[in-house]
Scaffold this active site. Structure first.
Site, short mmCIF file in Angstrom:
data_model
loop_
_atom_site.label_atom_id
_atom_site.label_comp_id
_atom_site.label_asym_id
_atom_site.label_seq_id
_atom_site.Cartn_x
_atom_site.Cartn_y
_atom_site.Cartn_z
N ASP A 135 0.90 -1.52 -0.04
CA ASP A 135 0.43 0.02 -0.19
C ASP A 135 0.73 1.05 0.04
O ASP A 135 1.76 1.42 0.70
CB ASP A 135 -0.72 0.02 1.34
CG ASP A 135 -2.21 -0.68 1.38
OD1 ASP A 135 -2.55 -1.36 0.08
OD2 ASP A 135 -2.44 -1.33 2.11
N ASP A 153 -7.06 -1.10 -4.34
CA ASP A 153 -7.58 -1.21 -3.93
C ASP A 153 -8.76 0.21 -4.51
O ASP A 153 -10.35 -0.02 -4.52
CB ASP A 153 -7.51 -0.40 -1.89
CG ASP A 153 -6.55 -1.30 -1.58
OD1 ASP A 153 -6.59 -2.80 -2.07
OD2 ASP A 153 -6.03 -1.01 -1.31
#
EC number: 3.4.23.36
Length: 174
Positions: A135, A153
């Site tokens: 991330d 995402d």
């Protein structure tokens, strides 16, 4: 009866060719995977773990890892979650491919599930290659940081919103 069946098949084939094919939607999902993996590779090569670089007053680039699911759900579960979420992502991916072959002519629906498919596969690749999801997008406001996320995402979230919009449109038509 045979003429009616041929006419119905001809109309179905014609609608399918005008509205999109499963291969078009799969190619779009593949594009999402490529973009997701490209940006993750750039971040992994450019940042040390935990390093953060401000971009704006409300956005940073950061390198963090997520061994769990959304919002680090089950991140500290001991390792089994890696394979659980990998299997879940592959199962969802297979189901979406099946949906695309059944509903390729439904543009908004197919766009939505293609985004979800691309995002799911992008995160599955991370789990297999790294053992966690990479991330790097960090939004914040007044000291509150949204959990870091990635392109995959984003695609999953936008796809989910489009699925809701598609369903509302379908319900309103009927």
């Amino acid at each position: 009866m045979a003429a009616t069946t041929r006419t119905a098949r001809g109309r179905a084939a014609s609608n399918k060719s005008r509205s999109g094919t499963p291969l078009l939607w799969l190619a779009f999902a593949a594009l999402v995977v490529v973009l997701d993996q490209f940006f993750k590779i750039v971040i992994v090569r450019s940042f040390d773990y935990g390093e953060s670089r401000p971009v704006t007053g409300f956005f940073n680039l950061v390198l963090v890892y997520n061994k769990g699911a959304a919002f680090s759900f089950l991140a500290d579960a001991g390792g089994w979650q890696r394979w659980f979420f990998t299997g879940l992502g592959l199962a969802v991916g297979a189901f979406i491919v099946w949906l695309l072959f059944r509903h390729a002519g439904q543009r908004l629906f197919s766009l939505a599930v293609s985004l979800v498919l691309g995002g799911a596969i992008g995160n599955v690749i991370d789990r297999i290659v790294y053992g966690h999801v990479v991330d790097f997008l960090d939004f914040h406001l007044r000291g509150y940081h949204w959990p870091a996320f990635n392109v995959a995402d984003c695609a999953i979230t936008v796809g989910a919103v489009l699925l809701i919009v598609d369903e509302f449109r379908r319900v309103r038509r009927h």
